[in-house]
Motif scaffolding. Structure first.
Motif, mmCIF file in Angstrom:
data_model
loop_
_atom_site.group_PDB
_atom_site.id
_atom_site.type_symbol
_atom_site.label_atom_id
_atom_site.label_comp_id
_atom_site.label_asym_id
_atom_site.label_seq_id
_atom_site.Cartn_x
_atom_site.Cartn_y
_atom_site.Cartn_z
ATOM 1 N N GLY A 1 0.812 -1.213 0.000
ATOM 2 C CA GLY A 1 0.000 0.000 0.000
ATOM 3 C C GLY A 1 0.844 1.261 0.000
ATOM 4 O O GLY A 1 0.585 2.205 -0.757
ATOM 5 N N LEU A 2 1.888 1.274 0.819
ATOM 6 C CA LEU A 2 2.749 2.454 0.873
ATOM 7 C C LEU A 2 3.564 2.613 -0.413
ATOM 8 O O LEU A 2 3.889 3.726 -0.821
ATOM 9 N N GLY A 3 3.900 1.495 -1.050
ATOM 10 C CA GLY A 3 4.602 1.565 -2.323
ATOM 11 C C GLY A 3 3.751 2.167 -3.422
ATOM 12 O O GLY A 3 4.269 2.780 -4.360
ATOM 13 N N LEU A 4 2.436 1.995 -3.335
ATOM 14 C CA LEU A 4 1.531 2.673 -4.257
ATOM 15 C C LEU A 4 1.389 4.150 -3.905
ATOM 16 O O LEU A 4 1.354 5.022 -4.778
ATOM 17 N N LEU A 5 1.302 4.419 -2.609
ATOM 18 C CA LEU A 5 0.959 5.761 -2.129
ATOM 19 C C LEU A 5 2.077 6.787 -2.309
ATOM 20 O O LEU A 5 1.876 7.849 -2.904
ATOM 21 N N LEU A 6 3.260 6.497 -1.779
ATOM 22 C CA LEU A 6 4.277 7.539 -1.636
ATOM 23 C C LEU A 6 4.849 8.044 -2.971
ATOM 24 O O LEU A 6 4.939 9.257 -3.173
ATOM 25 N N PRO A 7 5.258 7.170 -3.909
ATOM 26 C CA PRO A 7 5.762 7.719 -5.181
ATOM 27 C C PRO A 7 4.708 8.536 -5.925
ATOM 28 O O PRO A 7 5.009 9.585 -6.507
ATOM 29 N N ALA A 8 3.444 8.078 -5.903
ATOM 30 C CA ALA A 8 2.380 8.816 -6.590
ATOM 31 C C ALA A 8 2.122 10.160 -5.925
ATOM 32 O O ALA A 8 1.922 11.184 -6.593
ATOM 33 N N ASN A 9 2.149 10.191 -4.598
ATOM 34 C CA ASN A 9 1.945 11.454 -3.888
ATOM 35 C C ASN A 9 3.078 12.430 -4.165
ATOM 36 O O ASN A 9 2.849 13.630 -4.375
ATOM 37 N N ASN A 10 4.323 11.923 -4.176
ATOM 38 C CA ASN A 10 5.456 12.801 -4.474
ATOM 39 C C ASN A 10 5.332 13.406 -5.872
ATOM 40 O O ASN A 10 5.637 14.589 -6.073
ATOM 41 N N ALA A 11 4.870 12.600 -6.823
ATOM 42 C CA ALA A 11 4.685 13.113 -8.181
ATOM 43 C C ALA A 11 3.605 14.191 -8.217
ATOM 44 O O ALA A 11 3.738 15.207 -8.908
ATOM 45 N N LEU A 12 2.515 13.987 -7.469
ATOM 46 C CA LEU A 12 1.438 14.984 -7.420
ATOM 47 C C LEU A 12 1.937 16.304 -6.840
ATOM 48 O O LEU A 12 1.621 17.389 -7.350
#
Length: 492
Positions: A409-420
Motif C-alpha cells: 500500500g505504501l509503495g503505491l501511495l508515496l511515489p504517486a503522492n510525491n509526483a502529485l
C-alpha cells in the motif's frame, strides 16, 4: 562573484575536482557508471535507516539503557540530516558536488567505524550525529549528480534505478541486521557501512564527472544533459535562511525530546510540558520567519496551496507509516520470543513489498489509474494491513502477510503522492518544493521512530504496540481522505 581568497580555496588540492580517466570520459555510456556510483550512496543511506531499528534490543542489553534512550541512535541521525540537507546543498553548488559527495562517503565511513567501536551510548549517538553529516553530503547531491551527468532522454530511467537502489537498501537492512546481531555483534550493523563507503570513494573518484569545471572536461558528461532548477547561479540569489533552519531544528528537537521524555528518558515529568511549549513557540517563530525570508526553507506561498499542503501532510503520514512498523516490529516479535534473525526476515517483508509496488504496482490497478487514484488505493491498502497487524498475533506466520500488505500500500501511495506534489509546484520553485518534500519525509521518519517507543512505554509492550497500530490504521484512512483532497485541488 567569488573573492580571490575564495577562488584560491576552491582551487586548493584538497577541494579540486579530478577529471575522470580519458577512457571513461570518452565511453558513450559512461553516464551509467556515474549512476551506479550514485546508487552506492542511495543504497548506503537507506541501509543504515532500516538496519538501526533492528539493533535497538541489542543496544538496550549492551548499554543497559531504556528503549527511549537507545532510540536516539536513530533520532540524532535524523535531526541532523533534516538540519543539514539545505545548507549542504548550497555549499555543494559552490565547492563542487563531486567533491562534497566523495567527502560524504569518507565522513560516513569513519563515523560508522566509530559507532561500531563505541563503548557507551553517548559515544554511539555522537558518532551517529557525525554519520548524519556524511549522510547529508550524500543525499543532498545524489539527484543533482544524476541530473547533471545523464542525458535528458535517460533521466527517468536513471532516477528509477536510483530509487531501486534505495529500495534495495531499505529491504536488505532488517535481514542483514538480524543476521549480524545473531551471528556476530550489533557493532557489525555499523561496520558493514565501511567497505561500501570505501568502494563509493574509489568509484566516485574515477567514474563521476567533474561538477566544477577546471580543465578540459566539461561539467556534464554528454550533450543534452539536464540541469536542475536552482543550480549554482540560483544558489547565490538571496540570503540563506539560517534563522529558519535553526528554528526548524529547534522545534523538531524539542518535540522529539518531549516524546522521548514521556517514553522513559530520565527527566522530570514537567519537562514534557516545557519541551512541548518550546516546540510550539519555535514553530510559531518559524512561521513568522518564513514569511519574511528571501529564500525560505518552507515557502508559505507553496504550503498555503491546498493541493501542495495536503500532499506534504500525506508524505509526512506516509513515511511515519513506513518506519513505525520497522521500529515496532522487532520489539513485538522479541516480546513473543522470536529470534532476532527471524525477526529481521519478517520485517523485510514490508520494505520488500514497498519496492515491488513502487516499481510494478500500477499493473494491478485499473488501466489508466491516475496518481491520485494510486494514493487513495495505497492509503486504504496500508490501513488494512495495519489493522490486520493489530488484530493478529505477533508471530511470523501472521506478521509477514500483514507487513506485505502495508508495504504494498505504501509503495503505491508515496511515489504517486510525491509526483502529485512536484507537479503542483511551479517550475521556478521546484528546488524549494523538493527541499520541503525531503524535510517532511525526514520528520515523518523521526516520528515513526518516536511514537512506537512512546506507545510501548505507556501501555506495555503488547498493548502499546497494538494501540500504536490501531492509531496508524486510523491515520491511514485520514491519508486516503487527504489524497482525495489533493487530487481535487492539485494544479495540473
Amino acid at each position: 562573484m567569488p573573492t580571490p581568497a575564495r577562488s584560491r580555496l576552491l582551487d586548493s588540492p584538497l577541494l579540486a575536482e579530478r577529471p575522470r580517466p580519458r577512457a571513461v570520459a570518452a565511453w558513450p555510456h559512461a553516464h551509467w557508471l556515474a549512476v551506479g556510483t550514485v546508487c552506492l550512496g542511495a543504497f548506503l543511506g537507506q541501509l543504515t535507516a532500516s538496519i538501526t531499528a533492528l539493533v535497538f534490543p541489542a543496544l538496550q542489553e549492551g548499554f543497559h539503557a531504556s528503549l527511549a534512550a537507545v532510540e536516539w541512535a536513530a533520532l540524532g541521525y535524523l535531526l541532523v540530516l533534516v538540519a543539514l540537507l539545505a545548507p549542504v546543498g548550497r555549499l555543494s553548488d559552490r565547492v563542487g558536488r563531486k567533491t562534497v559527495y566523495l567527502g560524504g562517503f569518507a565522513v560516513f565511513s569513519l563515523a560508522s567505524l566509530g559507532a561500531g567501536l563505541a563503548d557507551s551510548l553517548a559515544v554511539l549517538v555522537a558518532c551517529r550525529v557525525v554519520q548524519a553529516v556524511g549522510g547529508a553530503m550524500l543525499q543532498a547531491n545524489s539527484v543533482a549528480l544524476v541530473a547533471r551527468g545523464v542525458p535528458v532522454a535517460a533521466m527517468r530511467t536513471a532516477l528509477g534505478i536510483q530509487a531501486a537502489a534505495q529500495a534495495l537498501g531499505l529491504a536488505l537492512g532488517p535481514t542483514l541486521g538480524g543476521l549480524l546481531v545473531t551471528h556476530a555483534s550489533w557493532r557489525w550493523a555499523f561496520w558493514i557501512n565501511v567497505p561500501v563507503g570505501l568502494l563509493g570513494i574509489v568509484a566516485g573518484w574515477y567514474l563521476l564527472p567533474r561538477t566544477r569545471p577546471a580543465g578540459p572536461e566539461p561539467a556534464t558528461s554528454a550533450p543534452g544533459t539536464a540541469v536542475l532548477p536552482g543550480g549554482a547561479r540560483g544558489a547565490e540569489e538571496g540570503r540563506f535562511d539560517l534563522p529558519g533552519l535553526l528554528l526548524l531544528a529547534g522545534a523538531s528537537t524539542c518535540l522529539l525530546l518531549a516524546l522521548s521524555t514521556a517514553s522513559g528518558l530520565p527527566l522530570p515529568g514537567w519537562a514534557v510540558l516545557v519541551l512541548l511549549a518550546a516546540s510550539a513557540l519555535l514553530a510559531l517563530a518559524l512561521v513568522r520567519q518564513e514569511q519574511r525570508a528571501d529564500r525560505p526553507i518552507i515557502a508559505p506561498g507553496l504550503v498555503n496551496t491546498p493541493g501542495i499542503r495536503a500532499g506534504l501532510v500525506l508524505a509526512l503520514i506516509g513515511y511515519l507509516l513506513l518506519f513505525c512498523p520497522l521500529v515496532l516490529g522487532p520489539v513485538l516479535l522479541a516480546g513473543a520470543g522470536v529470534p532476532v534473525a527471524t525477526a529481521g526476515l519478517v520485517i523485510t517483508a514490508l520494505p520488500g513489498a514497498f519496492a515491488v509496488a513502487a516499481t510494478f504496482g500500477g499493473v494491478l490497478l485499473p488501466r489508466g489509474s491516475t496518481d491520485a487514484a494510486r494514493c487513495r488505493w495505497g492509503a486504504l491498502v496500508a490501513a488494512a494491513g495495519l489493522l490486520a497487524s493489530a488484530l493478529l498475533p505477533a508471530e511470523p506466520a501472521t506478521a509477514v502477510p500483514a507487513l506485505l500488505v502495508v508495504g504494498f500500500g505504501l509503495g503505491l501511495l508515496l511515489p504517486a503522492n510525491n509526483a502529485l506534489v512536484m507537479r503542483a509546484i511551479p517550475a521556478e520553485s521546484s528546488a524549494v518544493g523538493g527541499g520541503m518534500l525531503n524535510t517532511v519525509r525526514s520528520l515523518g521518519t523521526a516520528l515513526g521512530t518516536a511514537l512506537p517507543v512512546l506507545g510501548v512505554h505507556l501501555a506495555g509492550r503488547e498493548t502499546g504496540g497494538r494501540a500504536v497500530l490501531f492509531l496508524l490504521a486510523a491515520v491511514g484512512l485520514l491519508a486516503a481522505a487527504l489524497a482525495g483532497a489533493a487530487a481535487r485541488t492539485a494544479r495540473p
